[in-house]
Design a protein around this motif. Sequence first.
Motif, PDB file in Angstrom:
ATOM      1  N   MET A  19       1.014  -1.198  -0.099  1.00 28.21           N
ATOM      2  CA  MET A  19      -0.011   0.107   0.021  1.00 28.21           C
ATOM      3  C   MET A  19       0.872   1.177   0.041  1.00 28.21           C
ATOM      4  O   MET A  19       2.058   1.173   0.415  1.00 28.21           O
ATOM      5  CB  MET A  19      -0.742  -0.021   1.225  1.00 28.21           C
ATOM      6  N   ASN A  20       0.341   2.425  -0.523  1.00 31.38           N
ATOM      7  CA  ASN A  20       0.908   3.537  -0.474  1.00 31.38           C
ATOM      8  C   ASN A  20       0.321   4.497   0.659  1.00 31.38           C
ATOM      9  O   ASN A  20      -1.228   4.203   0.542  1.00 31.38           O
ATOM     10  CB  ASN A  20       1.016   4.439  -1.605  1.00 31.38           C
ATOM     11  N   VAL A  21       0.691   5.235   1.451  1.00 25.75           N
ATOM     12  CA  VAL A  21       0.043   6.123   2.488  1.00 25.75           C
ATOM     13  C   VAL A  21       0.566   7.396   2.424  1.00 25.75           C
ATOM     14  O   VAL A  21       1.951   7.656   2.435  1.00 25.75           O
ATOM     15  CB  VAL A  21       0.131   5.445   3.920  1.00 25.75           C
ATOM     16  N   ILE A  22      -0.240   8.372   2.396  1.00 26.40           N
ATOM     17  CA  ILE A  22       0.210   9.754   2.918  1.00 26.40           C
ATOM     18  C   ILE A  22      -0.187  10.286   3.970  1.00 26.40           C
ATOM     19  O   ILE A  22      -1.550  10.047   4.112  1.00 26.40           O
ATOM     20  CB  ILE A  22      -0.061  10.813   1.474  1.00 26.40           C
ATOM     21  N   LEU A  23       0.453  10.822   4.715  1.00 26.78           N
ATOM     22  CA  LEU A  23       0.413  11.343   6.110  1.00 26.78           C
ATOM     23  C   LEU A  23       0.534  12.736   6.140  1.00 26.78           C
ATOM     24  O   LEU A  23       1.385  13.564   5.434  1.00 26.78           O
ATOM     25  CB  LEU A  23       1.011  10.961   7.106  1.00 26.78           C
ATOM     26  N   PRO A  24      -0.379  13.648   6.673  1.00 25.75           N
ATOM     27  CA  PRO A  24      -0.174  15.010   6.806  1.00 25.75           C
ATOM     28  C   PRO A  24       0.845  15.550   7.649  1.00 25.75           C
ATOM     29  O   PRO A  24       1.487  14.802   8.348  1.00 25.75           O
ATOM     30  CB  PRO A  24      -1.495  15.527   7.771  1.00 25.75           C
ATOM     31  N   GLN A  25       1.459  16.592   7.299  1.00 25.08           N
ATOM     32  CA  GLN A  25       2.516  17.132   7.853  1.00 25.08           C
ATOM     33  C   GLN A  25       2.403  18.619   7.740  1.00 25.08           C
ATOM     34  O   GLN A  25       2.375  19.454   6.825  1.00 25.08           O
ATOM     35  CB  GLN A  25       3.947  16.875   6.851  1.00 25.08           C
ATOM     36  N   GLN A  26       2.361  19.350   8.915  1.00 20.94           N
ATOM     37  CA  GLN A  26       2.358  20.798   9.336  1.00 20.94           C
ATOM     38  C   GLN A  26       3.694  21.292   8.646  1.00 20.94           C
ATOM     39  O   GLN A  26       4.757  21.148   9.180  1.00 20.94           O
ATOM     40  CB  GLN A  26       2.102  21.061  10.736  1.00 20.94           C
ATOM     41  N   THR A  27       3.586  22.218   7.579  1.00 26.86           N
ATOM     42  CA  THR A  27       4.858  22.768   7.142  1.00 26.86           C
ATOM     43  C   THR A  27       4.485  24.542   7.008  1.00 26.86           C
ATOM     44  O   THR A  27       3.337  24.894   6.839  1.00 26.86           O
ATOM     45  CB  THR A  27       5.264  22.441   5.868  1.00 26.86           C
ATOM     46  N   ARG A  28       5.608  25.058   7.211  1.00 25.91           N
ATOM     47  CA  ARG A  28       5.627  26.569   7.008  1.00 25.91           C
ATOM     48  C   ARG A  28       6.387  27.167   5.932  1.00 25.91           C
ATOM     49  O   ARG A  28       6.114  28.365   5.329  1.00 25.91           O
ATOM     50  CB  ARG A  28       6.134  27.402   8.495  1.00 25.91           C
ATOM     51  N   SER A  29       7.274  26.758   5.434  1.00 23.55           N
ATOM     52  CA  SER A  29       8.355  27.067   4.579  1.00 23.55           C
ATOM     53  C   SER A  29       8.388  26.528   3.149  1.00 23.55           C
ATOM     54  O   SER A  29       9.091  26.641   2.219  1.00 23.55           O
ATOM     55  CB  SER A  29       9.831  27.135   4.907  1.00 23.55           C
ATOM     56  N   GLN A  30       7.477  25.324   3.206  1.00 23.14           N
ATOM     57  CA  GLN A  30       7.394  24.505   1.817  1.00 23.14           C
ATOM     58  C   GLN A  30       6.704  25.397   0.810  1.00 23.14           C
ATOM     59  O   GLN A  30       5.608  25.774   0.893  1.00 23.14           O
ATOM     60  CB  GLN A  30       6.619  23.389   1.987  1.00 23.14           C
ATOM     61  N   ILE A  31       7.329  25.491  -0.412  1.00 22.56           N
ATOM     62  CA  ILE A  31       6.836  26.618  -1.577  1.00 22.56           C
ATOM     63  C   ILE A  31       5.759  25.738  -2.213  1.00 22.56           C
ATOM     64  O   ILE A  31       6.038  24.690  -2.674  1.00 22.56           O
ATOM     65  CB  ILE A  31       7.910  26.739  -2.397  1.00 22.56           C
ATOM     66  N   GLY A  32       4.637  26.519  -2.559  1.00 21.27           N
ATOM     67  CA  GLY A  32       3.695  25.894  -3.356  1.00 21.27           C
ATOM     68  C   GLY A  32       2.426  25.129  -2.607  1.00 21.27           C
ATOM     69  O   GLY A  32       1.930  24.505  -3.162  1.00 21.27           O
ATOM     70  N   ASP A  34       0.158  24.085   0.606  1.00 18.57           N
ATOM     71  CA  ASP A  34      -0.605  24.424   2.018  1.00 18.57           C
ATOM     72  C   ASP A  34      -0.880  23.219   2.818  1.00 18.57           C
ATOM     73  O   ASP A  34      -1.709  22.417   2.571  1.00 18.57           O
ATOM     74  CB  ASP A  34      -2.017  25.275   1.720  1.00 18.57           C
ATOM     75  N   SER A  35       0.034  23.072   3.553  1.00 19.85           N
ATOM     76  CA  SER A  35       0.091  21.567   4.272  1.00 19.85           C
ATOM     77  C   SER A  35      -0.536  21.840   5.840  1.00 19.85           C
ATOM     78  O   SER A  35       0.368  22.652   6.557  1.00 19.85           O
ATOM     79  CB  SER A  35       1.340  20.863   4.282  1.00 19.85           C
ATOM     80  N   ARG A  36      -1.374  21.071   6.178  1.00 17.95           N
ATOM     81  CA  ARG A  36      -1.665  21.071   7.540  1.00 17.95           C
ATOM     82  C   ARG A  36      -1.818  19.623   8.167  1.00 17.95           C
ATOM     83  O   ARG A  36      -1.749  18.759   7.541  1.00 17.95           O
ATOM     84  CB  ARG A  36      -3.294  21.618   7.735  1.00 17.95           C
ATOM     85  N   ALA A  37      -1.926  19.619   9.511  1.00 15.81           N
ATOM     86  CA  ALA A  37      -1.926  18.158  10.213  1.00 15.81           C
ATOM     87  C   ALA A  37      -2.889  18.598  11.371  1.00 15.81           C
ATOM     88  O   ALA A  37      -3.124  19.697  12.007  1.00 15.81           O
ATOM     89  CB  ALA A  37      -0.544  18.034  10.787  1.00 15.81           C
ATOM     90  N   SER A  38      -3.447  17.384  11.949  1.00  9.46           N
ATOM     91  CA  SER A  38      -4.539  17.401  12.863  1.00  9.46           C
ATOM     92  C   SER A  38      -3.580  17.930  14.400  1.00  9.46           C
ATOM     93  O   SER A  38      -2.632  17.264  14.546  1.00  9.46           O
ATOM     94  CB  SER A  38      -5.048  15.923  13.097  1.00  9.46           C
ATOM     95  N   GLU A  39      -4.427  18.824  15.065  1.00 14.04           N
ATOM     96  CA  GLU A  39      -3.741  19.139  16.322  1.00 14.04           C
ATOM     97  C   GLU A  39      -3.948  17.837  17.410  1.00 14.04           C
ATOM     98  O   GLU A  39      -3.108  17.836  18.308  1.00 14.04           O
ATOM     99  CB  GLU A  39      -4.596  20.144  16.850  1.00 14.04           C
ATOM    100  N   THR A  40      -4.851  16.960  17.239  1.00 10.41           N
ATOM    101  CA  THR A  40      -4.882  15.764  17.933  1.00 10.41           C
ATOM    102  C   THR A  40      -3.882  14.563  17.616  1.00 10.41           C
ATOM    103  O   THR A  40      -3.843  13.848  18.446  1.00 10.41           O
ATOM    104  CB  THR A  40      -6.426  15.241  17.674  1.00 10.41           C
ATOM    105  N   ARG A  41      -3.232  14.596  16.630  1.00  7.20           N
ATOM    106  CA  ARG A  41      -2.254  13.810  16.172  1.00  7.20           C
ATOM    107  C   ARG A  41      -2.934  12.393  15.681  1.00  7.20           C
ATOM    108  O   ARG A  41      -2.363  11.396  15.439  1.00  7.20           O
ATOM    109  CB  ARG A  41      -0.946  13.570  17.073  1.00  7.20           C
ATOM    110  N   SER A  71      -3.891  20.390   2.197  1.00  9.12           N
ATOM    111  CA  SER A  71      -4.657  21.571   2.817  1.00  9.12           C
ATOM    112  C   SER A  71      -5.681  21.247   3.680  1.00  9.12           C
ATOM    113  O   SER A  71      -6.175  21.870   4.468  1.00  9.12           O
ATOM    114  CB  SER A  71      -5.359  22.307   1.743  1.00  9.12           C
ATOM    115  N   ARG A  72      -6.198  19.890   3.689  1.00 12.18           N
ATOM    116  CA  ARG A  72      -7.167  19.522   4.613  1.00 12.18           C
ATOM    117  C   ARG A  72      -6.608  18.673   5.625  1.00 12.18           C
ATOM    118  O   ARG A  72      -7.566  18.123   6.553  1.00 12.18           O
ATOM    119  CB  ARG A  72      -8.509  18.836   3.648  1.00 12.18           C
ATOM    120  N   GLY A  73      -5.435  18.353   5.807  1.00 10.30           N
ATOM    121  CA  GLY A  73      -4.898  17.614   7.071  1.00 10.30           C
ATOM    122  C   GLY A  73      -5.260  16.373   6.774  1.00 10.30           C
ATOM    123  O   GLY A  73      -5.460  15.565   7.968  1.00 10.30           O
ATOM    124  N   LEU A  74      -5.445  15.465   5.603  1.00 17.21           N
ATOM    125  CA  LEU A  74      -6.074  14.211   5.353  1.00 17.21           C
ATOM    126  C   LEU A  74      -5.148  13.251   4.996  1.00 17.21           C
ATOM    127  O   LEU A  74      -4.429  13.402   4.123  1.00 17.21           O
ATOM    128  CB  LEU A  74      -7.219  14.328   4.406  1.00 17.21           C
TER     129      LEU A  74
END
Length: 259
Positions: A19-32, A34-41, A71-74
């Motif tokens: 399987m392939n899995v993509i996990l949210p990562q909160q980033t601030r400096s990544q160009i192009g 809008d990456s978010r992650a769940s505050e509950t982890r 952008s949806r932290g999914l």
Amino acid sequence: MALMQVSFYSEALGVTASMNVILPQQTRSQIGMDSRASETRLHPTLYLLHGLSDDHSIWLRRTSVERYAASRGLAVVMPAVNRSFYTDMKYGAKYWTFVSEELPELCRSFFPLSDRREDNFVAGNSMGGYGTLKLALSHPGRFAAAAALSAVTDPAAQAGRFGEDYDLIFGGREEAIVGTKHDLFTLAEQLRESGDEPPKLYQYCGKADFLYDDNVRFRDHLLRLGYELTYEEDDNDHNWACWDEQIRRVIEWLPLQNR
């Protein structure tokens, strides 16, 4: 987003699965991005299912699903199930047991994924659309929403097209699946009769798609039964250009809490 390419042993299949899995990562400096992650982890999760001729890599190769999910932290889980129709095959492996029982438990043991119904969703195209609807209608307590794109809604109606695959999965073209656990029309009726809350449903099919007439019949069946259904169609056929656009719309449509 973090991309994981995972090989693991499946008890249900008796072999190593992928399987392939993509996990949210909160980033601030990544160009192009809008990456978010769940505050509950514990991340909300979309199980994204492939079609008959593809595998676990196809959604990343043919669409921008990673960018849409970021952008949806999914989190997005994309398993390989070969040409199984997400079914415990008559002459083959137990892919329904794998995808419906074993896979979610393993994923939550490997990764920080939420087990709450309101945080779990399923989507897929073509054969994966069949798997999506089968999961959503068979296990409504696990999924808040499901999206079927250009889905095989009536395998029996397409038995001639799928040939030996159909025979190996369902037991032969002479075997009627109408009224059985493999029949989405019956599953939709049984769920309504049970009184359980159905997931929100999203259905798409292009008018030039060879599965269009089957999708219209299933749409009308759901509406007669009173399902909450978002239905879309256009002039497209069975292709990745429309599925890329549709998975973007689906991810925007998902009822993600606090997103």
